[in-house]
Scaffold this motif. Structure first.
Motif, mmCIF file in Angstrom:
data_model
loop_
_atom_site.group_PDB
_atom_site.id
_atom_site.type_symbol
_atom_site.label_atom_id
_atom_site.label_comp_id
_atom_site.label_asym_id
_atom_site.label_seq_id
_atom_site.Cartn_x
_atom_site.Cartn_y
_atom_site.Cartn_z
ATOM 1 N N ASP A 27 0.671 -1.264 -0.015
ATOM 2 C CA ASP A 27 -0.170 0.002 0.050
ATOM 3 C C ASP A 27 0.908 1.274 0.159
ATOM 4 O OD1 ASP A 27 -2.866 1.158 0.465
ATOM 5 O OD2 ASP A 27 -1.471 2.059 2.055
ATOM 6 N N GLY A 76 1.585 3.669 2.093
ATOM 7 C CA GLY A 76 1.023 5.056 2.193
ATOM 8 C C GLY A 76 -0.072 5.597 1.337
ATOM 9 N N THR A 77 -0.575 4.841 0.449
ATOM 10 C CA THR A 77 -1.746 5.272 -0.530
ATOM 11 C C THR A 77 -2.911 5.440 0.197
ATOM 12 O OG1 THR A 77 -1.977 3.440 -1.517
ATOM 13 C CG2 THR A 77 -0.192 4.909 -2.457
ATOM 14 N N GLY A 78 -3.298 4.785 1.198
ATOM 15 C CA GLY A 78 -4.538 4.775 2.031
ATOM 16 C C GLY A 78 -5.529 3.901 0.993
ATOM 17 N N GLY A 79 -5.159 2.731 0.579
ATOM 18 C CA GLY A 79 -5.845 2.247 -0.404
ATOM 19 C C GLY A 79 -5.980 2.342 -1.814
ATOM 20 N N ALA A 113 1.219 -3.240 4.323
ATOM 21 C CA ALA A 113 0.863 -1.730 4.182
ATOM 22 C C ALA A 113 2.146 -0.863 3.608
ATOM 23 C CB ALA A 113 0.878 -1.444 5.589
ATOM 24 N N LEU A 120 -1.431 8.712 10.653
ATOM 25 C CA LEU A 120 -0.401 8.682 9.428
ATOM 26 C C LEU A 120 -0.356 7.441 8.740
ATOM 27 C CD1 LEU A 120 1.668 10.689 7.805
ATOM 28 C CD2 LEU A 120 3.208 9.519 9.253
ATOM 29 N N LEU A 121 -0.720 6.273 9.301
ATOM 30 C CA LEU A 121 -0.442 5.175 8.804
ATOM 31 C C LEU A 121 -1.883 4.434 8.201
ATOM 32 C CD1 LEU A 121 1.550 3.409 11.750
ATOM 33 C CD2 LEU A 121 2.364 4.521 9.530
ATOM 34 N N THR A 122 -1.742 4.004 7.029
ATOM 35 C CA THR A 122 -2.497 3.223 6.345
ATOM 36 C C THR A 122 -3.419 2.235 7.224
ATOM 37 O OG1 THR A 122 -1.671 3.354 4.290
ATOM 38 C CG2 THR A 122 -3.413 1.639 4.404
ATOM 39 N N THR A 123 -2.310 1.629 8.113
ATOM 40 C CA THR A 123 -2.905 0.564 9.104
ATOM 41 C C THR A 123 -3.554 1.004 10.323
ATOM 42 O OG1 THR A 123 -0.817 0.576 9.958
ATOM 43 C CG2 THR A 123 -1.053 -1.259 8.472
ATOM 44 N N MET A 162 -5.495 4.301 10.418
ATOM 45 C CA MET A 162 -6.643 5.157 9.967
ATOM 46 C C MET A 162 -7.859 4.519 10.197
ATOM 47 S SD MET A 162 -5.788 5.781 5.931
ATOM 48 C CE MET A 162 -7.101 5.007 4.675
ATOM 49 N N ALA A 194 -2.059 11.939 6.578
ATOM 50 C CA ALA A 194 -1.393 11.987 4.960
ATOM 51 C C ALA A 194 -2.499 10.940 3.985
ATOM 52 C CB ALA A 194 0.012 11.767 4.949
ATOM 53 N N PRO A 195 -2.513 9.688 4.560
ATOM 54 C CA PRO A 195 -3.096 8.708 3.724
ATOM 55 C C PRO A 195 -4.520 8.839 3.770
ATOM 56 C CG PRO A 195 -2.719 7.545 5.963
ATOM 57 C CD PRO A 195 -2.098 8.982 5.990
ATOM 58 N N LEU A 196 -5.387 9.658 4.417
ATOM 59 C CA LEU A 196 -6.683 9.910 4.147
ATOM 60 C C LEU A 196 -7.002 10.898 3.134
ATOM 61 C CD1 LEU A 196 -6.106 9.245 7.347
ATOM 62 C CD2 LEU A 196 -7.995 10.758 7.707
ATOM 63 N N ASN A 197 -8.386 10.666 2.804
ATOM 64 C CA ASN A 197 -8.990 11.671 1.740
ATOM 65 C C ASN A 197 -10.373 11.923 1.941
ATOM 66 O OD1 ASN A 197 -10.176 9.497 0.600
ATOM 67 N ND2 ASN A 197 -8.795 8.959 -0.583
#
Lengths: 194, 236
Positions: free
Chosen positions: A53, A55-58, A75, B165-168, B170, B196-199
């Motif tokens: 992933d 850090g691209t948030g999916g 991740a 900050l982490l995908t894991t 959030m 950062a990884p959010l939208n």
């Protein structure tokens, strides 16, 4: 990736690299992957994405779904090298990880982009909540380990070294790229994790 | 290379108010903490109310920093230095603001979610929210749902801010929001999320009121949602 390809005799597998510095701005990764896949799709029987992933948030998983690609699990490359399940089980919240690549490129990918060459006083703003620098070593090389230990000292962190080899990168590769016979038509376009 | 000329040195106390504020914008931009502290003291000595120093000199300067960060002109190290300079000024103003009863436009509880120790973005949001007149209760890093709920119970904030900050980590924001819903607390509190990884899609999907891409957006969003809530209350 080159080492794995050589080890496994996967000479039918091609390798296409994206700039490693994309990891410092993950929001740019999906667009770069999309453009690269579009450029190379006609040249390969299959394309696999050697990104987790990252850090691209999916967003990368969604792109792979759209383009019909497979990617690495997990991740980030730290989890891939350590083994995704093992990494999750360790739950090392206060560890800062470096792969062999990042140990060698520490100044270019960590120290300078964070402005620590110009403003070392910012170190604790970035690293104050960490306790340990964990070197995930792909290759058992004492000079890389010594360099990693010196980076830990610069960051004010304890040091731990873990010889991971290529972890789940090799597992994924074996699953994808096992040739059906000599000179299989299957090919792999890849961008190596750092 | 030009040599430093002592005659070119700017003496802050010799500048008039408008020039001094302009100079403080520059000093904030360059992360010059001591100069900012000196500027704050000069303006206070000249009789400026602390709230005016905060809003016109510090927040005004940080707004420029925030805009240039958003536009890719400044990067995280420069923003951190600017924030450090503003913090120096805020440390002087904070006790005075409390004494003078400066207006508070709302209260926010903020924290980084469980499993996550990253707090640079959260700290910037906290500081900018304080600068904008919010009371901020900062829970720090690695907050489980129980910590958020306890703080909401104790502080009765208008806004809950969550950072990751982490995908894991959030997805944990949804755990907190779902628990708030289950306990009937969700409608009482504005929920802002960032990292950062959010939208925006993620913010919507987990049931937050808004995703904020940076500290300046967080302040504007918080103000707008508080105003909307007041208008609704007045109309109701």
């Amino acid at each position: 990736m080159l080492a794995l390809r050589s080890q496994r005799g996967l000479d039918h597998v091609g390798l296409i690299c994206l700039p490693a510095k994309l990891h410092n701005s993950p929001e740019r990764i999906p667009g770069a992957v999309r453009a690269t896949v579009a450029r190379h799709r006609g040249h390969y029987a299959q394309i696999k994405l050697l990104y987790a992933d990252c850090g691209t948030g999916g967003a990368l998983a969604a792109l792979c779904e759209e383009l019909g690609l497979e990617m690495l699990p997990g991740a980030h490359c730290y989890a891939v090298y350590d083994g995704v399940a093992r990494f999750a089980a360790r739950a090392e919240m206060r560890s800062f990880f470096l792969t062999d690549f990042l140990v060698r490129q520490f100044d270019a990918f960590v120290w300078r982009p964070l402005g620590l060459d110009r403003h070392p006083e910012l170190r604790d703003a970035y690293f104050g909540n960490y306790r340990t620098l964990v070197h995930l070593a792909q290759v058992d090389a004492p000079e890389t380990a010594a360099l990693a230990e010196s980076h830990a000292a610069r960051l004010g962190l304890a040091f731990e070294r873990r010889l991971t080899g290529y972890g789940d990168l090799g597992v994924s590769l074996d699953g994808w790229a096992r040739p059906d016979g000599p000179r299989s038509a299957r090919s792999l376009g890849a961008s190596p994790p750092r | 290379m030009a040599e430093d000329n002592p005659e070119d040195e700017i003496i802050l106390s010799e500048l008039d108010d408008a020039e001094l504020v302009e100079q403080m914008f520059d000093d904030l931009y360059d992360g010059m903490k001591e100069e900012i502290e000196e500027g704050v003291r000069i303006l206070l000595d000249r009789g400026w109310p602390p709230y005016r120093v905060l809003t016109e000199a510090l927040v005004g300067g940080m707004k420029i920093v925030g805009e240039d960060f958003r536009d890719g002109i400044l990067f995280v190290p420069e923003v951190l230095l600017a924030a450090g300079a503003m913090k120096g000024g805020m440390a002087i103003l904070k006790p005075l603001l409390a004494e003078t009863g400066a207006p508070t436009i709302g209260k926010m509880v903020i924290g980084t979610v469980k499993g996550d120790i990253h707090d640079i973005g959260k700290n910037l949001v906290s500081m900018m929210m304080e600068g904008a007149g919010f009371e901020v209760i900062d829970l720090g890093i690695n907050n489980a749902v129980e910590a958020y709920l306890a703080a909401m119970e104790a502080e009765k904030p208008d806004i809950l801010g969550m950072s990751a900050l982490l995908t894991t980590t959030m997805p944990y924001m949804k755990v907190v929001i779902d628990t708030m819903v289950a306990q009937g607390l969700r409608d009482d509190t504005i929920v802002l999320v960032g990292g950062a990884p959010l939208n925006e899609d993620f913010g919507r999907a987990i049931g937050a009121d808004a995703y904020c891409r940076d500290a300046a957006v967080a302040v504007e969003t918080a103000k707008a949602l508080i105003a909307r809530r007041h208008n609704r209350a007045a109309a109701g």
